[in-house]
Design a protein around this motif. Structure first.
Motif, PDB file in Angstrom:
ATOM      1  N   SER A 150     -15.801  77.326 -53.151  1.00  0.00           N
ATOM      2  CA  SER A 150     -16.552  77.276 -54.411  1.00  0.00           C
ATOM      3  C   SER A 150     -16.389  75.927 -55.109  1.00  0.00           C
ATOM      4  O   SER A 150     -17.261  75.522 -55.867  1.00  0.00           O
ATOM      5  CB  SER A 150     -16.155  78.426 -55.323  1.00  0.00           C
ATOM      6  N   ALA A 151     -15.299  75.203 -54.830  1.00  0.00           N
ATOM      7  CA  ALA A 151     -15.129  73.884 -55.471  1.00  0.00           C
ATOM      8  C   ALA A 151     -16.283  72.957 -55.085  1.00  0.00           C
ATOM      9  O   ALA A 151     -16.724  72.137 -55.889  1.00  0.00           O
ATOM     10  CB  ALA A 151     -13.802  73.264 -55.053  1.00  0.00           C
ATOM     11  N   VAL A 152     -16.772  73.105 -53.852  1.00  0.00           N
ATOM     12  CA  VAL A 152     -17.874  72.264 -53.381  1.00  0.00           C
ATOM     13  C   VAL A 152     -19.174  72.640 -54.095  1.00  0.00           C
ATOM     14  O   VAL A 152     -19.919  71.789 -54.558  1.00  0.00           O
ATOM     15  CB  VAL A 152     -18.029  72.409 -51.848  1.00  0.00           C
ATOM     16  N   GLN A 153     -19.404  73.948 -54.181  1.00  0.00           N
ATOM     17  CA  GLN A 153     -20.627  74.419 -54.830  1.00  0.00           C
ATOM     18  C   GLN A 153     -20.618  74.056 -56.312  1.00  0.00           C
ATOM     19  O   GLN A 153     -21.624  73.620 -56.865  1.00  0.00           O
ATOM     20  CB  GLN A 153     -20.749  75.936 -54.666  1.00  0.00           C
ATOM     21  N   LYS A 154     -19.440  74.191 -56.929  1.00  0.00           N
ATOM     22  CA  LYS A 154     -19.320  73.875 -58.348  1.00  0.00           C
ATOM     23  C   LYS A 154     -19.605  72.391 -58.570  1.00  0.00           C
ATOM     24  O   LYS A 154     -20.286  71.998 -59.518  1.00  0.00           O
ATOM     25  CB  LYS A 154     -17.899  74.225 -58.807  1.00  0.00           C
ATOM     26  N   MET A 155     -19.089  71.590 -57.661  1.00  0.00           N
ATOM     27  CA  MET A 155     -19.290  70.151 -57.788  1.00  0.00           C
ATOM     28  C   MET A 155     -20.772  69.783 -57.636  1.00  0.00           C
ATOM     29  O   MET A 155     -21.270  68.894 -58.309  1.00  0.00           O
ATOM     30  CB  MET A 155     -18.469  69.439 -56.727  1.00  0.00           C
ATOM     31  N   ALA A 156     -21.472  70.496 -56.762  1.00  0.00           N
ATOM     32  CA  ALA A 156     -22.902  70.244 -56.602  1.00  0.00           C
ATOM     33  C   ALA A 156     -23.617  70.451 -57.940  1.00  0.00           C
ATOM     34  O   ALA A 156     -24.463  69.649 -58.341  1.00  0.00           O
ATOM     35  CB  ALA A 156     -23.486  71.155 -55.528  1.00  0.00           C
ATOM     36  N   PHE A 157     -23.252  71.516 -58.640  1.00  0.00           N
ATOM     37  CA  PHE A 157     -23.854  71.773 -59.950  1.00  0.00           C
ATOM     38  C   PHE A 157     -23.486  70.685 -60.952  1.00  0.00           C
ATOM     39  O   PHE A 157     -24.333  70.150 -61.653  1.00  0.00           O
ATOM     40  CB  PHE A 157     -23.389  73.129 -60.499  1.00  0.00           C
ATOM     41  N   THR A 158     -22.182  70.378 -61.024  1.00  0.00           N
ATOM     42  CA  THR A 158     -21.712  69.401 -62.010  1.00  0.00           C
ATOM     43  C   THR A 158     -22.401  68.057 -61.791  1.00  0.00           C
ATOM     44  O   THR A 158     -22.841  67.411 -62.741  1.00  0.00           O
ATOM     45  CB  THR A 158     -20.184  69.201 -61.860  1.00  0.00           C
ATOM     46  N   LEU A 159     -22.486  67.647 -60.519  1.00  0.00           N
ATOM     47  CA  LEU A 159     -23.072  66.334 -60.229  1.00  0.00           C
ATOM     48  C   LEU A 159     -24.589  66.351 -60.397  1.00  0.00           C
ATOM     49  O   LEU A 159     -25.199  65.319 -60.666  1.00  0.00           O
ATOM     50  CB  LEU A 159     -22.713  65.896 -58.811  1.00  0.00           C
ATOM     51  N   GLU A 167     -35.126  60.358 -58.960  1.00  0.00           N
ATOM     52  CA  GLU A 167     -34.207  59.679 -58.056  1.00  0.00           C
ATOM     53  C   GLU A 167     -34.341  60.245 -56.632  1.00  0.00           C
ATOM     54  O   GLU A 167     -34.331  59.503 -55.652  1.00  0.00           O
ATOM     55  CB  GLU A 167     -32.752  59.788 -58.540  1.00  0.00           C
ATOM     56  N   PHE A 168     -34.507  61.555 -56.533  1.00  0.00           N
ATOM     57  CA  PHE A 168     -34.685  62.163 -55.204  1.00  0.00           C
ATOM     58  C   PHE A 168     -35.976  61.673 -54.551  1.00  0.00           C
ATOM     59  O   PHE A 168     -36.046  61.509 -53.337  1.00  0.00           O
ATOM     60  CB  PHE A 168     -34.664  63.693 -55.307  1.00  0.00           C
ATOM     61  N   GLU A 169     -36.978  61.459 -55.390  1.00  0.00           N
ATOM     62  CA  GLU A 169     -38.240  60.943 -54.881  1.00  0.00           C
ATOM     63  C   GLU A 169     -38.028  59.550 -54.300  1.00  0.00           C
ATOM     64  O   GLU A 169     -38.504  59.232 -53.214  1.00  0.00           O
ATOM     65  CB  GLU A 169     -39.218  60.885 -56.049  1.00  0.00           C
ATOM     66  N   SER A 170     -37.262  58.717 -55.017  1.00  0.00           N
ATOM     67  CA  SER A 170     -37.116  57.354 -54.518  1.00  0.00           C
ATOM     68  C   SER A 170     -36.134  57.254 -53.348  1.00  0.00           C
ATOM     69  O   SER A 170     -36.338  56.480 -52.432  1.00  0.00           O
ATOM     70  CB  SER A 170     -36.784  56.373 -55.647  1.00  0.00           C
ATOM     71  N   HIS A 182     -34.162  71.279 -49.749  1.00  0.00           N
ATOM     72  CA  HIS A 182     -33.913  69.870 -49.481  1.00  0.00           C
ATOM     73  C   HIS A 182     -33.414  69.117 -50.711  1.00  0.00           C
ATOM     74  O   HIS A 182     -33.009  67.969 -50.629  1.00  0.00           O
ATOM     75  CB  HIS A 182     -35.170  69.202 -48.909  1.00  0.00           C
ATOM     76  N   VAL A 183     -33.488  69.758 -51.859  1.00  0.00           N
ATOM     77  CA  VAL A 183     -32.886  69.184 -53.067  1.00  0.00           C
ATOM     78  C   VAL A 183     -31.433  69.657 -53.163  1.00  0.00           C
ATOM     79  O   VAL A 183     -30.529  68.894 -53.503  1.00  0.00           O
ATOM     80  CB  VAL A 183     -33.682  69.592 -54.326  1.00  0.00           C
ATOM     81  N   LEU A 184     -31.218  70.930 -52.822  1.00  0.00           N
ATOM     82  CA  LEU A 184     -29.862  71.484 -52.908  1.00  0.00           C
ATOM     83  C   LEU A 184     -28.934  70.882 -51.857  1.00  0.00           C
ATOM     84  O   LEU A 184     -27.779  70.576 -52.142  1.00  0.00           O
ATOM     85  CB  LEU A 184     -29.905  73.007 -52.710  1.00  0.00           C
ATOM     86  N   ALA A 185     -29.447  70.708 -50.635  1.00  0.00           N
ATOM     87  CA  ALA A 185     -28.576  70.273 -49.542  1.00  0.00           C
ATOM     88  C   ALA A 185     -27.864  68.952 -49.848  1.00  0.00           C
ATOM     89  O   ALA A 185     -26.649  68.846 -49.642  1.00  0.00           O
ATOM     90  CB  ALA A 185     -29.355  70.206 -48.231  1.00  0.00           C
TER      91      ALA A 185
END
Ligand code: TRP
Length: 460
Positions: A150-159, A167-170, A182-185
């Motif tokens: 869960s630390a990884v998943q939590k970090m995905a949210f925080t970041l 930014e994802f577009e560029s 493809h945004v979550l991964a």
């Protein structure tokens, strides 16, 4: 020359214009670092660029901890391309790195529809079993699953707060019809890469990620996210030295002396600045110029080589105040070996590669049919010579199977001169490949019992 290049981690055609890649994406050339105990991949220029590898190597030479991380997609079968990454992980491990390996089961579930149970089975039987045989040391390796950390998943949210769709577009070329998996991964992958620095997972230390260039977009994203999350910025000072600035954000404003009404709370601010000055003074700098109102501290006498130690102090201070305190990950980039057929190597096209579970007959058959750099007839070959730069049998000896540089150089010269024929080159490669693979299969039988030892406690 060379137009705008976009690297896409999901595309099947990859640019191999490595010079252009280095300049466009600001990678550092390998020639500016001195590699201790270089592997064949270093000696043969197959690892061609890096970001911040010097930070990792400095930690190594100072006897400080550092880690190496990679991830696996538990969808296909492990092949030579995957082995090349594990060889690099193993090289860093021998240098003293602790090893973290992500099983990207959430990613493979979302982007390829694989069940988590299936992903687990494939990860252990197809990948980790081979890692053991390739010589990774389970003592200092931790394999974990994205789905159970869960630390990884939590970090995905925080970041996720520090980036946006533009930014994802560029970075990735996303548009309105992009699937949100493809945004979550990439956010989860940023969590994979950064979470080993958390205190629960080994603490603040440099982490290096060896990848092929196709994964560089993820590293650019992750490095940006880490930098944007930092409470203290460290920059070169005009006129020499370094400058530290406060990076005031929603979640740290109060701690950095901005009150709820947006006004400066000089008392809080002064104590933050005093703390920074104390940390910097601890490194031995005499003239430190703080400015509480600006939220800046100048260190005129600091040099570029002081950057790492000042940064470490700032990250530790940030952590003590409640921030994440993340370093930007380092990375190294390797060239891709061509597929046996001359196309891109891919798990979904079995004739383009050798799987670590292939039997000897399959290996012989695949290499015999491999794309050749020889001439159409023996007569022409003797006269004009072959081209080892495009000869797949030669390339595979160079990338995977031939440990001896001197022998390889002789084979190269003899092929160019026409002394070695295309069929002979293939036979050399077959001999080396079969020898290597037979040995690998024996090792896998001997090390099979170690697989569970590689698993982190939350992966058992
Ligand atoms: N996205 C990677 C792939 O497609 C897998 C991966 C997940 C990964 N997390 C990672 C790779 C962290 C390197 C580092 O293969």
């Amino acid at each position: 020359m060379g137009g705008e290049l976009r690297i896409d981690p999901w595309s099947s055609n990859q640019s191999t214009d490595y010079g252009n890649i280095i300049s466009q994406f600001g990678l550092q050339s390998m020639s500016d670092v001195e590699i201790p105990n270089p592997s064949h991949l270093h000696r043969r220029g197959l690892i061609f660029a890096h970001r911040d590898l010097d930070v990792v190597l400095s930690a190594h030479s100072a006897g400080q901890p550092f880690g190496v991380l990679t991830g696996l997609m538990p969808s296909g079968r492990m092949h030579l391309g995957h082995k090349m990454v594990i060889d690099q992980i193993s090289w860093f491990q021998n240098l003293g790195a602790d090893v973290t390996i992500t099983v990207a089961d959430l990613e493979s579930n979302a982007t390829r529809g694989l069940s988590l149970a299936r992903a687990r089975k494939v990860a252990l039987e197809e990948y980790v079993a081979n890692y053991a045989a390739l010589g990774l040391d389970p003592e200092t390796t931790q394999v974990y699953f994205q789905s159970t950390r869960s630390a990884v998943q939590k970090m995905a949210f925080t970041l996720g707060r520090r980036t946006n769709l533009s930014e994802f577009e560029s970075i990735y070329g996303f548009s309105g019809d992009t699937n949100l998996a493809h945004v979550l991964a990439p956010l989860v992958q940023a969590g994979d890469i950064l979470h080993p620095m958390l205190d629960e997972y080994g603490g603040l230390r440099p982490i290096v990620v060896p990848v092929g260039v196709d994964q560089d977009p993820h590293l650019r994203l992750t490095r940006g996210l880490a930098a944007k999350s930092n409470w203290f910025n460290l920059n070169s000072r005009k006129g020499g030295g370094l400058t530290i600035g406060l990076s005031v954000q929603d979640d740290n404003a109060a701690a950095l002396g901005i009150a709820g009404d947006g006004k400066l709370d000089l008392k809080v601010r002064q104590s933050v600045i005093d703390n920074i000055v104390a940390e910097v003074a601890d490194l031995g700098f005499a003239d430190i110029l703080p400015n509480a109102k600006h939220g800046s501290i100048q260190i005129p006498s600091a040099t570029q080589s002081d950057r790492s130690s000042v940064r470490m102090k700032l990250l530790r201070l940030e952590r003590s105040m409640g921030g994440l305190g993340l370093m930007q990950p380092a990375s190294t980039y390797h060239r891709f070996a061509v597929g046996l057929t001359g196309d891109k190597m891919s798990s979904s096209l079995p004739n383009t590669t050798i799987f670590l579970t292939d039997d000897i007959a399959a290996v012989e058959r695949k290499i015999k049919r491999a794309f050749s750099g020889g001439q159409p007839t023996v007569e022409e070959h003797r006269r004009l010579g072959g081209d080892p730069d495009i000869d797949v049998a030669y390339q595979y000896m160079m990338y995977f199977f031939e440990p001896d540089d001197k022998f390889l150089a002789e084979v190269n010269a003899d092929y160019r001169s026409g002394k070695i024929l295309a069929g002979e080159m293939k036979q050399l490669c077959i001999d080396r490949a079969c020898e290597w693979l037979t040995n690998h299969h024996q090792l896998r039988d001997q090390t099979g019992h170690l697989v569970n030892d590689f698993l982190a406690p939350d992966a058992r």
